[in-house]
Write an enzyme that holds these catalytic residues in place. Structure first.
Site, PDB file in Angstrom:
ATOM      1  CE  LYS A  89      40.119  31.323  38.159  1.00 21.20           C
ATOM      2  NZ  LYS A  89      41.380  31.978  38.204  1.00 21.20           N
TER       3      LYS A  89
ATOM      4  CB  VAL B  10      38.330  29.302  32.493  1.00 21.15           C
ATOM      5  CG1 VAL B  10      37.859  30.497  31.389  1.00 21.15           C
ATOM      6  CG2 VAL B  10      39.219  29.738  33.529  1.00 21.15           C
TER       7      VAL B  10
ATOM      8  CG  ASP C 190      51.473  33.986  39.680  1.00 22.49           C
ATOM      9  OD1 ASP C 190      52.842  33.492  39.398  1.00 22.49           O
ATOM     10  OD2 ASP C 190      50.575  33.360  39.302  1.00 22.49           O
TER      11      ASP C 190
ATOM     12  CG  MET D  16      42.379  28.863  43.093  1.00 25.25           C
ATOM     13  SD  MET D  16      42.700  30.447  43.410  1.00 25.25           S
ATOM     14  CE  MET D  16      41.016  30.872  44.084  1.00 25.25           C
TER      15      MET D  16
END
Length: 545
Positions: A268, A253, A363, A250
């Site tokens: 991020k 960082v 998660d 995604m």
């Protein structure tokens, strides 16, 4: 905690599902205005290394060709220049980023200075030879050849080397003056040379080296101005990116620093991409907004969030020194039961707050739990990555998720596969039990050749007894893990409060505390600093971290 100033923000209208971007100065390029010299140093190093390799090959080839052609004029000087060029290249390659800007400027001076010195000394030697043989044509042709060579050197320097226009002008005009100074020096030494040169009536009225110097200076000024404008445009903001910490599906960082507060942080980002669908961006926004609701000490803190004008999404969070639990186990082996309890109690407190707000993580895994040092306290657990978090109160259910799921197969609860959008806090309890299994044994609860096989194992296979893997694990700890990982949610601990109470009432032989944690971290820090850490051997004995 102070908030960053004037951050770019993104506001979402839930009724119209539209997003409004507010313009603000946020930067995504490493460095700041002061750091422009750092960028220039990196560029200069790259350019000098390339120039050293290219010029080295040219001069070596020319030197060998001259030897074959029986041309031995100043062979020792040409050999020294080759050594200087290749030596500079080796220095730049071996030292990498350790050379300061001043050191790089010295390398630049040696590289181009040695070439200019060779050209002018060879010009003087050629002129002396032709003067002795009264060869006026060759003498004048030699001057034009060396003038052309100096012009090429000036152009190369002006375009290749990053400079201010003042410094570029000073160096290029000195280079332009050298061939004329050499001719004048040779004419003063050799009276017959001045007579030979006087017979040349095809002189160029405009001194080409100075024209080359003027053009090179202008080109250097334009290039440097464009670099500065691009750098300042991207640095117009409050954050200075320092180094990349990692990247994933995604985004990326970075370690960063607030330019005004000088506070270290992590950023991020998701850069705009045609290939990246809107669902990924929405997932990113969702992660930030939901994480920002949480205020517990053991949840990673969000400082800022927004979107830049080029469509880059970002959020700023606290920078955590330390390691993930996954990294600790991989590097040092399984963790002792008392330390697992110490860390898991903190995670339970963070999840208790999230569950009280109706947020289910979905998660939880060792890579998403960070053991850090905060405020002088060691082994502070920080829960990360709420990218798959589920709001139980939300009435908006993504239809696509009705037939799909997300999570990490080694730690996913059985019901998360079949009822992804209907799970409650007991799914996180199952995953936390799988995390404890991994921390205590150094292996995941179930293995398989594919993610599907692992998921099926979570649903159908019996959980191994931890004591069979390591007899040192107390029976009470084994029971807690087994209850957390019960296949049926109703057989697990009903809430984080009950799990926290179970952990607190465990009777363990030793008790991990902040003092032991501090000793553990400092001991390993000293080992790594001194490079005295002993590598693991093939000993089958289970050693707790």
């Amino acid at each position: 905690m102070s908030k960053p100033m004037a951050s770019p923000t993104t506001t979402t209208d839930t009724t119209t599902n539209t997003t409004t971007t507010i313009r603000s100065p946020f930067s995504l390029l490493v460095g700041d205005v002061h750091g422009f010299s750092d960028e220039s140093a990196a560029l200069l190093r790259t350019r000098l290394l390339g120039a050293s390799l290219l010029l080295g090959m040219i001069f070596v080839t020319t030197f060998i060709g001259n030897l074959v052609a029986q041309i031995h004029d100043l062979w020792w000087l040409r050999l020294l220049v080759i050594v200087a060029i290749l030596g500079n290249g080796a220095l730049l390659y071996l030292c990498k980023d350790r050379l300061s800007l001043i050191a790089l400027r010295c390398v630049e001076l040696v590289l181009f200075g040695s070439i200019a010195l060779q050209l002018n000394l060879m010009l003087i030697a050629r002129l002396s030879s032709f003067a002795a043989s009264q060869d006026a044509v060759s003498a004048n042709v030699s001057i034009q050849q060396f003038v052309a060579a100096i012009c090429i050197l000036i152009f190369t320097y002006g375009v290749l080397i990053p400079n201010t226009w003042r410094r570029g002008a000073a160096i290029t005009f000195v280079l332009a003056l050298l061939p004329y100074a050499s001719v004048a020096f040779a004419s003063i030494r050799l009276h017959e040379l001045s007579e030979l040169l006087a017979t040349n009536r095809a002189t160029v009225p405009l001194p080409l080296p100075f024209v080359a110097a003027f053009v090179a200076t202008f080109a250097s000024h334009v290039i440097n101005s464009v670099r500065e404008e691009a750098f300042e445009a991207k640095q117009w903001g409050q954050y200075r990116l320092m180094e990349k910490l990692g990247s994933g599906g995604m985004g990326e960082v970075y370690k960063a620093e607030h330019r005004m507060l000088k506070r270290p942080c992590a950023i991020k980002i998701i850069r705009p991409s045609k290939e990246r669908d809107s669902d990924s961006v929405q997932q990113f926004e969702k992660e930030v907004k939901l994480t920002a609701k949480l205020t517990h000490w053991n949840t990673v803190e969000i400082f800022d969030y927004g979107k830049t004008e080029d469509g880059t999404f970002y959020y700023v969070m606290e920078l955590l020194p330390g390691m993930t639990l996954e990294q600790i186990v991989e590097r040092y082996g399984p963790i002792s039961p008392s330390r697992v309890r110490y860390l898991m109690k903190q995670v339970c407190c963070a999840l208790r707050e999230a569950h009280s707000l109706g947020l289910i993580h979905r998660d939880i895994k060792p890579a998403n739990i960070f053991a850090s040092e905060r405020g002088g306290c060691f082994d502070v657990a920080k829960l990360l990555d709420f990218g798959l978090v589920h709001e139980r109160q939300s009435r908006l259910v993504d239809q696509q998720n009705d037939t799909s799921f997300s999570g990490t197969p080694h730690y996913i609860s059985p019901e998360q596969v079949n009822r992804y959008n209907e799970v409650d806090g007991r799914a996180d309890i199952y995953s936390l039990g799988a995390v404890m299994f991994y921390l205590l044994t150094g292996r995941t609860p179930f293995e398989g050749r594919s993610p599907i096989e692992i998921i099926v194992a979570h649903q159908s296979r019996e959980l191994p007894d931890l004591r069979q893997l390591n007899p040192a694990i107390p029976e009470e700890v084994n029971d807690v893990v087994h209850r957390c990982m019960a296949k049926v949610p109703s057989q697990r601990y009903p809430s984080m409060n009950e799990l926290l109470l179970a952990l607190e009432t465990l009777r363990l032989a030793d008790d991990w505390d902040s003092d032991r944690a501090e000793f553990w971290w400092k001991e390993r820090s000293d080992r790594e600093t001194d490079r005295l850490e002993i590598e693991k051997t093939g000993d089958a004995t289970m050693d707790f971290a």
